[in-house]
Design an enzyme around this catalytic site. Sequence first.
Site, PDB file in Angstrom:
ATOM      1  N   HIS A 134      -3.527  -5.134  -0.057  1.00 33.45           N
ATOM      2  CA  HIS A 134      -3.083  -5.699   1.226  1.00 33.45           C
ATOM      3  C   HIS A 134      -3.155  -7.228   1.165  1.00 33.45           C
ATOM      4  O   HIS A 134      -4.151  -7.832   1.577  1.00 33.45           O
ATOM      5  CB  HIS A 134      -3.965  -5.179   2.364  1.00 33.45           C
ATOM      6  CG  HIS A 134      -3.717  -3.758   2.723  1.00 33.45           C
ATOM      7  ND1 HIS A 134      -2.814  -3.375   3.689  1.00 33.45           N
ATOM      8  CD2 HIS A 134      -4.250  -2.613   2.227  1.00 33.45           C
ATOM      9  CE1 HIS A 134      -2.803  -2.055   3.789  1.00 33.45           C
ATOM     10  NE2 HIS A 134      -3.661  -1.563   2.908  1.00 33.45           N
ATOM     11  N   CYS A 163       0.844  -1.201   0.000  1.00 38.58           N
ATOM     12  CA  CYS A 163       0.000   0.000   0.000  1.00 38.58           C
ATOM     13  C   CYS A 163       0.882   1.255   0.000  1.00 38.58           C
ATOM     14  O   CYS A 163       1.526   1.543  -1.002  1.00 38.58           O
ATOM     15  CB  CYS A 163      -0.968  -0.039   1.175  1.00 38.58           C
ATOM     16  SG  CYS A 163      -2.349   1.126   1.000  1.00 38.58           S
ATOM     17  N   GLU A 204      -1.823  -9.355   3.015  1.00 41.13           N
ATOM     18  CA  GLU A 204      -1.833  -9.992   4.334  1.00 41.13           C
ATOM     19  C   GLU A 204      -3.231 -10.420   4.764  1.00 41.13           C
ATOM     20  O   GLU A 204      -3.391 -11.308   5.602  1.00 41.13           O
ATOM     21  CB  GLU A 204      -1.217  -9.067   5.388  1.00 41.13           C
ATOM     22  CG  GLU A 204      -2.003  -7.803   5.690  1.00 41.13           C
ATOM     23  CD  GLU A 204      -1.611  -6.604   4.853  1.00 41.13           C
ATOM     24  OE1 GLU A 204      -1.762  -5.468   5.330  1.00 41.13           O
ATOM     25  OE2 GLU A 204      -1.154  -6.811   3.703  1.00 41.13           O
TER      26      GLU A 204
END
Length: 551
Positions: free
Chosen positions: A524, A387, A526
Amino acid sequence: MKNTTNTKRTKFIFVTGGVLSSLGKGLAAASIGALLESRGLSITFQKLDPYINVDPGTMNPFQHGEVYVTDDGAETDLDMGHYERFTNAVMGQKNNFTSGRIYHTVINKERRGEYLGGTVQVIPHITDEIKKSVRQLDGSVDIAIIEIGGTVGDIEGLPFIEAIRQLRGDLGRDYTLFIHLTLVPYIKTAGEVKTKPTQHSVRELRADGIQPDILVCRTEVPLEENIKAKIALFCDVQQDAVINCVDVDSIYKLPIALHAEGLDSKILELLNIWTANPNIKPWQDLVENIQNPKNEVTIAITGKYVDLTEAYKSLHEALIHGGLANHTKVKLRYVSAEDLESGDPDSYLKGCDGILVPGGFGRRGVEGKIKAITYARENRIPFFGICLGMQLAVVEFARNMAGMSEAHSTELEPNSPDPVIYLTKEWFDYRTNKIQRRDENSDLGGTLRLGAYPCVLQQESHAGDAYGTQEVFERHRHRFEFNNDYRQQLIEKGLVISGTSPDGDLVEIVEIEDHPWFVGCQFHPEFKSKPMQAHPLFRDFISAAVANKKG
């Protein structure tokens, strides 16, 4: 005539917490979901948060921790991440409700006249809206696990406690189960555990009209049977419903520990459900992997919120997952970007096998993050930017490789002569097939590019190699984007654009030529990593770090 009516009824497990906060209700709920799923049951979750904010999207990470983003663009509590990582459940807008969201709905109904001029009160209007939110899940799965945020006794949580008390009457005992998580402290000087806090917590819950069916007792040491018997007697639960939850050194050991205590069996007994035996071998294999790594690497996370690592919860776990996929123990070194601004990068980053710059908002610490990126590029250390980390990688490249010494993002420097990152005022939303528009005057809450968007990958790139496919969907949370006015100029200097939106307009992934592994992504990743299925980018980032360490 064939009956096509969906007659499935969902059974609800309500998880509350007592004594003190941060006991791990979210992890306990996620572990319960994992165990029930291992028995072939379909499950989902919901988190009810007592705070007045509509959602955590604009909350300070130091107060709330991570904002977890779902596929449908909901900005939610970090416990949603635990739920998705531990199970196959997919979270969304209907899985996280706050007091603010509930009150907002009720007030809007009152303004529209839906209450026909009646006096709007906490009971029944607020509690009815809470119950309506919970019952949205009815019929969708076998078991819905509902976590009540906060601690029993908190004044702001009372409407939620009252609502779930009423739900037992509405749904019946065969369809509801109350699990209460408490602390049984161990007094080292006395060499004994104390049950009184648990007794008082249950008394508080019973005063609100709820008798827990199961107690999950968080402890430092195993509870002896006579202690369990004492808790059962004073709290009016069956002795085998007193579950010992001893501290573990890895959260991924928790499902096995709770299964060994018989928690899943007791839940099924009380809910009158028959299932196959659980298959917990995947969890056992995972723990075996955790305990017997073949390699070890150190990853530096250069960020803004390093004093509260909960702000990077999913990131932390995704790096662990990347390590597990490579049979590697990952040691994390959190580096303050602000300290790096005035310090020597070598003193903070030397010895690291990989460097990661995560997302964030605002200009504090930005130049420190850029110094970390320069260090990774110049020293050929594997780098991963997420990001804002990807945006700053573009800024760093423009400054130091393309001759734009004052290049910046308009978020951080509105008057930059070379705004390589800028505010996107419109984009195509592939979920709604509509053009989304924002400007500088839009509200902060809920106005970002949020949720899952498609990304088309360039083959023969690090990203293309990692995913092994042509198109992926990844979750976003940002306002600013790569400025296409600079695309060709940066490509000519060695920037690789390895992922874009399907129309090619939005840059999603960048890399640089002639570097072992240098990847920045606007999304993102994750949020889509699991312990048994590491995200491809985290898997390959750790693989590159292992290779870097071995030389």
